[in-house]
Scaffold this active site. Structure first.
Site, PDB file in Angstrom:
ATOM      1  N   LYS A 127      32.604 -56.323  74.541  1.00 43.12           N
ATOM      2  CA  LYS A 127      31.989 -57.601  74.950  1.00 43.12           C
ATOM      3  C   LYS A 127      32.523 -58.671  73.990  1.00 43.12           C
ATOM      4  CE  LYS A 127      28.570 -56.481  77.991  1.00 43.12           C
ATOM      5  NZ  LYS A 127      27.221 -56.228  77.527  1.00 43.12           N
ATOM      6  N   HIS A 130      31.361 -63.680  70.164  1.00 43.48           N
ATOM      7  CA  HIS A 130      31.351 -65.118  70.422  1.00 43.48           C
ATOM      8  C   HIS A 130      30.584 -65.897  69.348  1.00 43.48           C
ATOM      9  CE1 HIS A 130      27.242 -64.636  71.827  1.00 43.48           C
ATOM     10  NE2 HIS A 130      27.645 -63.709  72.687  1.00 43.48           N
ATOM     11  N   HIS A 133      27.410 -64.792  67.765  1.00 36.01           N
ATOM     12  CA  HIS A 133      27.392 -63.723  66.761  1.00 36.01           C
ATOM     13  C   HIS A 133      27.597 -64.220  65.346  1.00 36.01           C
ATOM     14  CE1 HIS A 133      28.538 -61.213  70.364  1.00 36.01           C
ATOM     15  NE2 HIS A 133      27.460 -60.607  69.908  1.00 36.01           N
TER      16      HIS A 133
HETATM   17  N1  ARG Z   1      24.016 -54.933  69.429  1.00 36.16           N
HETATM   18  C1  ARG Z   1      22.785 -55.657  69.517  1.00 36.16           C
HETATM   19  C2  ARG Z   1      22.977 -56.933  70.304  1.00 36.16           C
HETATM   20  O1  ARG Z   1      24.077 -57.425  70.396  1.00 36.16           O
HETATM   21  C3  ARG Z   1      22.218 -56.019  68.174  1.00 36.16           C
HETATM   22  C4  ARG Z   1      21.842 -54.864  67.317  1.00 36.16           C
HETATM   23  C5  ARG Z   1      20.805 -55.221  66.330  1.00 36.16           C
HETATM   24  N2  ARG Z   1      20.450 -54.151  65.453  1.00 36.16           N
HETATM   25  C6  ARG Z   1      19.584 -53.194  65.704  1.00 36.16           C
HETATM   26  N3  ARG Z   1      19.390 -52.276  64.770  1.00 36.16           N
HETATM   27  N4  ARG Z   1      18.898 -53.146  66.810  1.00 36.16           N
HETATM   28  O2  ARG Z   1      21.994 -57.440  70.818  1.00 36.16           O
END
Ligand code: ARG
Length: 572
Positions: A127, A130, A133
């Site tokens: 993905k 962007h 982030h």
């Molecule tokens: N990958 C997730 C997102 O883009 C964020 C992860 C955050 N960390 C976690 N331990 N849940 O929304």
């Protein structure tokens, strides 16, 4: 270094009706208006214990404590005891510390022997990485730096979104519409376009969804063909993310993402069952959180597959067992508040007392000037493009303004990226904000480049004074301290003195903007001092004292910028 608040508290204590020094220390303030004093002690709280009016108490205390070498003047104004420091004593104390600790000035050992996990960035593979982030990435990295600076052991974790049913869809889409070359050339853009196509097509042909589910099940079972594609998507994505991390100067100790926990689920499910927390619900399994006013947490789906939250529970248990953390910090958007409240509560219900050490550190939304982003509609701004553009535009500005540099590309990179990063850390993290180029690239006022420029200005003073040799020859004994007790020198020194406690405060509140505001204040004080004082004077003692202050300010700005993930160029 003398802790002035503590010293003041100890001096006041005998006259303060039985209050402990620690309590008094908490009450000592630094008035916003320095004309009122360097410190002030409000007497309202003593009135009851001492059975006197606060104004009377203030007067008595002021009279009793007048004679001490650390004070220049003590007076009572209404219910306050206002204290003016003996500037020579103060400057000697501060400059002595700064010259003896040199580049380590401000570092502490408060966190010694404790381990803090800082989890940040955590993009989803395949993905776009962007502009949204940037928040977790930069705020997280700054929090890591702050904890490291305070002497904690740290582990930086990138909890990649590299698992879940969407990878069934991705593989399905790639097989139908993708080609290898495109993925190799532009991994994320290509994979994303397949993914979008999958959603369009599956509306017409719902059987695609079944196919994707079957692929994901095979992936979970370790089918080599599926695993190979998944692994490839992951590698290609990481290469792309890696370019951004490199530009930002960010590294991680671990990339254990969601997939890392896929084989650790059974044990977690058993633990939940053992505690009687799992409830069957229409073929799925949930944890009921109604007693805590939260919706139920879905732990396994009807087909038995686990979810995002299940993996977070597994990750926390793994981290405790593997790292025995003192704190486990998650820098994740505030949209996920409920998710974190739910799983941290579940950890608590599982009987783990360390649930309290898992802390979600939320932040607000970033939007674009012309509205919000949408991955599906292709309305995304890639972070890599933002950083590249910032560097290019900065280069133009450098050429236009004729900025002093030996290496224009390097300076453009340091300042351009620094500008973007500082813009992220300038405000309280919880505030939503709108990304605007005008703001990022405005180099005047309270911005990152302004702080960098102030640092470069001090570096230039040191160069003109004779550089490294002079720097290392500075010693408290060859500094004429009485020459640096003027207002602008003293104000600058106060801010340098406060730096370590400002960092501690930022760590406690998980708030890098506390540091960014402070470095802006220091930069402003630097420029006032530079404007008010002639530094490279004939008189050697005066010159040394002024250079010692310049050196201390330069060190603190550099360290402060470092905590904000920024470089401190010596020329610009
Ligand atoms: N990958 C997730 C997102 O883009 C964020 C992860 C955050 N960390 C976690 N331990 N849940 O929304």
């Amino acid at each position: 270094m003398v802790d002035y608040k503590q010293r003041i508290a100890e001096i006041i204590m005998p006259a303060a009706g039985g209050l402990a020094a620690g309590e008094i220390r908490e009450m000592v303030e630094a008035p916003a208006d320095s004309k009122l004093g360097d410190y002030a002690f409000p007497c309202f709280k003593l009135a009851k214990a001492m059975r006197k009016a606060p104004v009377v108490i203030a007067k008595e205390i002021a009279e009793k404590i007048k004679d001490d070498e650390i004070f220049a003047k003590v007076e009572s104004v209404n219910a306050y005891v206002n204290i003016f420091l003996n500037r020579e004593h103060f400057m000697k104390n501060l400059i002595g510390e700064a010259l003896s600790r040199r580049e380590n000035y401000g570092r502490s050992e408060m966190g010694k022997g404790k381990l803090a996990i800082v989890e940040y960035s955590a993009p989803n593979i395949a993905k776009p990485f962007h502009i949204g982030h940037i928040r977790s990435t930069v705020i997280g990295h700054s929090i890591y730096k702050i904890y490291d600076y305070m002497g904690y052991d740290t582990v930086r974790i990138n909890h990649l979104g590299d698992y879940g049913t969407q990878f069934g869809k991705m593989i399905c889409a790639y097989r139908r519409w993708g080609n290898r070359e495109d993925v190799e050339n532009e991994p994320i853009k290509s994979l994303l376009s397949y993914y979008i196509k999958f959603h369009e097509e599956s509306e017409k042909d719902p059987s695609l969804e079944d196919e994707a589910r079957a692929i994901f099940t095979r992936l979970e079972q370790g089918d080599p063909a599926e695993v190979e594609l998944w692994q490839w998507f992951r590698d290609e994505s990481l290469r792309e993310f890696g370019r951004v991390y490199k530009m930002l100067g960010i590294e991680f100790d671990s990339y254990a993402g969601e997939s890392f926990y896929s084989d650790k689920m059974g044990r977690i499910l058993d633990m939940l069952k053992g505690k009687g927390l799992l409830v069957a619900s229409e073929g799925a399994q949930i944890v009921d959180l109604a007693d805590y006013s939260m919706p139920p947490a879905l732990i396994t789906k009807q087909d038995g597959s686990t979810l995002y939250i299940t993996r977070d529970i597994a990750a926390a248990v793994y981290r405790k067992e593997h790292y025995d953390f003192y704190k486990n910090l998650y820098i994740v958007a505030s949209q996920q508040n409920l998710h974190f409240q739910q799983w941290i509560k579940i950890i608590e219900l599982m009987g783990f007392e360390w649930a309290k050490d898992c802390v979600h550190i939320p932040f607000g939304l970033v939007s674009l000037e012309d509205g919000t982003m949408s991955t599906r509609q292709g309305r995304v701004v890639f972070l890599e493009e933002v950083l590249t553009k910032a560097v290019e535009k900065t280069r133009e500005i450098i050429v236009e303004k004729g900025v002093n540099t030996d290496n224009i590309d390097e300076t453009a990179k340091q300042v351009g990226i620094g500008a973007v990063v500082f813009n992220e850390l300038a405000n309280s993290r919880i505030k939503d904000y709108v990304f605007s180029w005008g703001k990022v690239l405005n180099f005047d006022g309270e911005t990152g480049p302004y702080v960098q420029y102030s640092h470069a200005r001090l570096a230039s003073v040191m160069r003109n004074a004779g550089g490294q040799g002079v720097e290392s020859s500075l010693d408290i004994e060859n500094c004429g301290i009485s020459f640096i007790t003027g207002d602008s020198a003293f104000e600058l020194a106060r801010l340098i003195y406060d730096f370590p406690s400002v960092v501690a405060d930022a760590a406690e509140k998980y708030e890098p903007s506390i540091v960014s505001r402070h470095v802006v204040d220091i930069a402003q004080a630097v420029n006032r001092f530079y404007h008010d004082e002639h530094i490279l004077v004939e008189n050697q003692e005066e010159r040394n004292a002024k250079l010692a202050l310049v050196y201390s300010a330069k060190t603190v700005l550099k360290n402060g910028l470092g905590l904000l993930c920024m470089e401190a160029p010596d020329k610009m």
